[in-house]
Design a protein around this motif. Structure first.
Motif, mmCIF file in Angstrom:
data_model
loop_
_atom_site.group_PDB
_atom_site.id
_atom_site.type_symbol
_atom_site.label_atom_id
_atom_site.label_comp_id
_atom_site.label_asym_id
_atom_site.label_seq_id
_atom_site.Cartn_x
_atom_site.Cartn_y
_atom_site.Cartn_z
ATOM 1 N N ASP A 132 16.726 19.137 -31.948
ATOM 2 C CA ASP A 132 17.923 18.360 -31.697
ATOM 3 C C ASP A 132 17.545 17.007 -32.432
ATOM 4 N N SER A 133 16.116 16.475 -32.310
ATOM 5 C CA SER A 133 15.799 15.262 -32.999
ATOM 6 C C SER A 133 15.985 15.262 -34.543
ATOM 7 N N GLY A 134 16.186 16.308 -35.156
ATOM 8 C CA GLY A 134 16.233 16.458 -36.579
ATOM 9 C C GLY A 134 17.866 16.226 -36.973
ATOM 10 N N GLN A 135 18.596 16.348 -36.013
ATOM 11 C CA GLN A 135 20.162 16.023 -36.397
ATOM 12 C C GLN A 135 20.370 14.723 -36.012
ATOM 13 N N ALA A 136 21.366 14.162 -37.100
ATOM 14 C CA ALA A 136 21.688 13.024 -37.019
ATOM 15 C C ALA A 136 23.113 12.675 -36.372
ATOM 16 N N ASP A 137 23.373 13.902 -35.426
ATOM 17 C CA ASP A 137 24.622 13.866 -34.557
ATOM 18 C C ASP A 137 24.435 14.425 -33.625
ATOM 19 N N ILE A 138 25.198 14.320 -32.535
ATOM 20 C CA ILE A 138 25.245 15.055 -31.215
ATOM 21 C C ILE A 138 26.321 16.144 -31.191
ATOM 22 N N ARG A 139 25.779 17.281 -30.995
ATOM 23 C CA ARG A 139 26.680 18.461 -31.098
ATOM 24 C C ARG A 139 27.161 19.107 -29.755
ATOM 25 N N THR A 140 26.351 18.805 -28.606
ATOM 26 C CA THR A 140 26.760 19.218 -27.291
ATOM 27 C C THR A 140 26.424 18.136 -26.011
ATOM 28 N N PRO A 141 27.425 18.015 -25.193
ATOM 29 C CA PRO A 141 27.086 16.970 -23.922
ATOM 30 C C PRO A 141 25.701 17.242 -23.488
ATOM 31 N N ALA A 142 25.256 18.474 -23.424
ATOM 32 C CA ALA A 142 23.803 18.844 -23.014
ATOM 33 C C ALA A 142 22.817 17.933 -23.788
ATOM 34 N N ASP A 143 23.069 17.674 -24.944
ATOM 35 C CA ASP A 143 22.019 16.939 -25.543
ATOM 36 C C ASP A 143 21.742 15.450 -25.123
ATOM 37 N N LEU A 144 22.904 14.724 -24.360
ATOM 38 C CA LEU A 144 22.961 13.510 -23.918
ATOM 39 C C LEU A 144 21.929 13.492 -22.763
ATOM 40 N N GLN A 145 21.738 14.578 -22.164
ATOM 41 C CA GLN A 145 20.802 14.520 -20.895
ATOM 42 C C GLN A 145 19.246 14.207 -21.377
ATOM 43 N N ASP A 146 19.025 14.577 -22.534
ATOM 44 C CA ASP A 146 17.698 14.459 -23.056
ATOM 45 C C ASP A 146 17.394 13.000 -23.505
ATOM 46 N N MET A 147 18.449 12.193 -23.515
ATOM 47 C CA MET A 147 18.249 10.759 -24.030
ATOM 48 C C MET A 147 18.287 9.835 -22.879
ATOM 49 N N SER A 148 17.904 8.694 -23.259
ATOM 50 C CA SER A 148 17.972 7.594 -22.057
ATOM 51 C C SER A 148 19.256 6.475 -22.442
ATOM 52 N N VAL A 149 19.534 6.173 -21.428
ATOM 53 C CA VAL A 149 20.810 5.310 -21.528
ATOM 54 C C VAL A 149 20.343 3.749 -21.808
ATOM 55 N N MET A 150 20.983 3.109 -22.650
ATOM 56 C CA MET A 150 20.921 1.627 -22.756
ATOM 57 C C MET A 150 22.531 1.143 -22.622
ATOM 58 N N LEU A 151 22.299 0.046 -21.948
ATOM 59 C CA LEU A 151 23.694 -0.533 -21.735
ATOM 60 C C LEU A 151 23.702 -1.906 -22.236
ATOM 61 N N LEU A 152 24.680 -2.396 -23.268
ATOM 62 C CA LEU A 152 24.885 -3.784 -23.664
ATOM 63 C C LEU A 152 26.176 -4.363 -23.173
ATOM 64 N N ARG A 153 26.020 -5.363 -22.324
ATOM 65 C CA ARG A 153 26.922 -5.842 -21.587
ATOM 66 C C ARG A 153 27.401 -7.231 -22.511
ATOM 67 N N THR A 154 28.629 -7.468 -22.732
ATOM 68 C CA THR A 154 29.155 -8.611 -23.296
ATOM 69 C C THR A 154 30.454 -9.013 -22.603
ATOM 70 N N GLU A 155 30.442 -10.208 -22.128
ATOM 71 C CA GLU A 155 31.498 -10.731 -21.229
ATOM 72 C C GLU A 155 31.746 -12.043 -21.477
ATOM 73 N N GLY A 156 33.164 -12.521 -21.962
ATOM 74 C CA GLY A 156 33.489 -13.990 -22.076
ATOM 75 C C GLY A 156 34.693 -13.919 -23.242
ATOM 76 N N PRO A 157 35.184 -15.111 -23.472
ATOM 77 C CA PRO A 157 36.451 -15.196 -24.348
ATOM 78 C C PRO A 157 36.231 -14.549 -25.680
ATOM 79 N N SER A 158 37.252 -13.917 -26.100
ATOM 80 C CA SER A 158 37.181 -13.013 -27.426
ATOM 81 C C SER A 158 37.058 -13.912 -28.575
ATOM 82 N N ALA A 159 37.692 -15.121 -28.123
ATOM 83 C CA ALA A 159 37.358 -16.250 -29.437
ATOM 84 C C ALA A 159 36.145 -16.414 -29.818
#
Length: 406
Positions: A132-159
Motif C-alpha cells: 500500500d505504501s507504493g500507492q499514492a492514493d487510498i483505495r480502501t478504508p482498511a488502509d487508514l487503519q495502518d496510518m497515524s492520525v494527525m490533527l491540525l486545529r485552526t480557530e479564529g476569525p476567517s479574516a
C-alpha cells in the motif's frame, strides 16, 4: 522611545479575556492606586486563552502619568487571538491528544513520549500490484487503519486566515520517508487527498479557522543505516508581505514521529502458522516429512501452509528465504515477512503468497548487489528476551552467522 515626556508612572487595564502579567524585581512595587513606576526592569506580558470571535476584539489600555498624577497620554493595543495547533498521539495512548508539551521531542521507554508511525507495507487493496505504501492514493478504508492520525486545529476569525495562511510542511530530508493524506469532504464519501510526501514538501490549508483538519500519515521506509526513524511535521502561520513572497513564519508548531522498526520474533514464541515446501519429484521427496508435520500441527492446533513445488521451483530452503517479524504502534500491530536477497526458487513466494491485508512485506538488497551465503536467513535469528551483563533485551538480540572457517 514611545513614552511621553514627563511620564513617571503607568497603569494597565485590559478587556476580560486578557491576562496581564507584571514582571519586576522584588523591590519594585506599585503605588496604592495600582500605578507602576517607569522602571526599565519592569516587563508587561499579556496573554489570551480564548480564541477571538472578531478581529481586534481584545484591547489593552496603557495610561501614562506625570509625577503629580495627571494623565499625559494613553496607548491602546488591539489583539486578535487565533489557535494553530498540530497534534498527534504524543503520549502513545492510541488517541490524538491536544495541547501536548514538547511535541517536537521523542523519547524511548514506557514513560517516554512521541508518536509512532507504521510503514504501510501490507496490501489492503486487492487490485494493488505491491504494498500500500507504493500507492499514492487510498483505495480502501482498511488502509487508514495502518496510518497515524494527525490533527491540525485552526480557530479564529476567517479574516485573519485570509491574510495569514496556514501551511503544513515536512523537511526535505524526511519527505521521501512519509506520505500524508488530507481527509476532505466529497459529494457522497470522504476523499483523501495526498498533500505531503516524496514529491511535495508543503501544503496550504484551505478554509483555515474552522476547527480540526484530519490528516493520515503513513511511513514509506523502515529505520535503517542512514535513517534513524525520526520524522517531523510542522504547521506555520505565515505573514505574506506581497503575492510573490514565500512568507515569514509568525508561529510554528512541530510534532515528531518515530517510524516503528521491523521486530523479529524468536522461534520460542507460540507458533500460529508454519510454512513448508513440498518436494514430490526425485529421490529427495519430503512427503513423509510433510505427513509427520501435519500430524504434529493438528495436535498443536496450528495452521499449515504448504508451498507447492511449482511455486517454490524446487527450492526447499524456505528458512533461508524469509523471516517473520512484526511492526507495532499504539493503534495497530501486524506481522511483516522479511524476504531475503538470496533470490533463488522461492524469491517470489513471500510477495505473491504472503503479502496481503494486515500482513506486510519488506526486502533488502546488498549495497554492492553481491549476495553471499550470509544473506540467506538461515544465518539470521533472534534470541528470546535475555539479560546480558545486567542489561535487559526485552525483544531479544539479533544473531548473525559467520562464513566458514569459524
Amino acid at each position: 522611545r514611545s513614552t511621553p515626556r514627563g511620564a513617571a508612572s503607568f497603569d494597565v487595564h485590559a478587556t476580560p479575556a486578557v491576562t496581564v502579567h507584571m514582571i519586576h524585581s522584588p523591590t519594585t512595587k506599585p503605588s496604592l492606586d495600582a500605578r507602576w513606576p517607569l522602571d526599565p526592569d519592569i516587563e508587561v506580558v499579556v496573554t489570551i486563552d480564548v480564541t477571538s470571535r472578531t478581529v481586534d476584539d481584545n484591547q489593552v489600555k496603557i495610561s501614562y502619568y506625570d509625577r503629580e498624577g495627571h494623565e499625559l497620554a494613553v496607548a491602546w493595543l488591539y489583539l486578535t487571538c487565533v489557535e494553530v495547533s498540530l497534534d498527534v498521539d504524543w503520549n502513545r495512548s492510541g488517541r490524538v491528544k491536544s495541547k501536548g508539551k514538547d511535541k517536537d521531542k521523542w523519547t524511548w521507554g514506557p514513560d517516554g513520549q512521541g508518536a509512532v508511525l507504521l510503514v504501510n507495507c501490507d496490501r489492503d487493496s486487492p487490485g494493488a500490484g505491491g504494498t500500500d505504501s507504493g500507492q499514492a492514493d487510498i483505495r480502501t478504508p482498511a488502509d487508514l487503519q495502518d496510518m497515524s492520525v494527525m490533527l491540525l486545529r485552526t480557530e479564529g476569525p476567517s479574516a485573519i486566515f485570509a491574510e495569514y495562511p496556514v501551511v503544513l510542511h515536512v523537511p526535505e530530508s524526511d519527505a521521501d520517508k512519509v506520505r500524508v493524506f488530507h481527509a476532505v469532504r466529497g459529494d457522497a464519501y470522504p476523499l483523501y487527498k495526498p498533500v505531503l510526501g516524496p514529491d511535495k514538501l508543503s501544503y496550504v490549508l484551505d478554509h483555515a479557522g474552522h476547527g480540526d483538519s484530519t490528516f493520515y500519515v503513513e511511513g514509506l521506509a523502515f529505520p535503517d543505516r542512514g535513517f534513524s526513524g525520526l520524522v517531523s511535521f510542522s504547521a506555520s502561520l505565515l505573514e505574506v508581505p506581497h503575492k510573490d513572497s514565500p512568507g515569514t513564519p509568525i508561529f510554528t508548531d512541530t510534532v515528531v514521529f518515530r517510524v516503528a522498526p521491523w521486530i523479529m520474533t524468536p522461534n520460542t514464541q507460540q507458533p500460529l502458522e508454519v510454512f513448508v515446501c513440498s518436494i514430490k519429484q526425485g529421490s529427495d521427496s519430503n512427503e513423509a516429512f510433510l505427513e509427520g508435520l501435519r500430524v504434529l500441527l493438528r495436535k498443536a492446533n496450528c495452521k499449515l501452509t504448504v508451498c507447492s513445488e511449482q511455486d517454490s521451483r524446487s527450492d526447499r530452503w524456505i528458512q533461508d528465504e524469509l523471516e517473520f517479524g512484526y511492526v507495532e504502534a499504539p493503534h495497530k500491530t501486524f506481522p511483516v515477512v522479511f524476504d531475503s536477497p538470496r533470490n533463488r526458487g522461492l524469491k517470489d513466494f513471500a510477495f505473491k503468497k504472503i503479502l496481503g491485508p494486515d500482513f506486510g512485506y519488506v526486502t533488502r538488497e546488498p549495497p554492492g548487489k553481491s549476495v553471499t551465503s550470509l544473506d540467506s536467513f538461515g544465518n539470521l535469528d533472534v534470541s528470546p528476551p535475555v539479560t546480558v551483563r545486567g542489561k535487559e533485551y526485552p525483544l531479544g538480540r539479533i544473531l548473525i552467522g559467520s562464513p566458514l572457517p569459524w
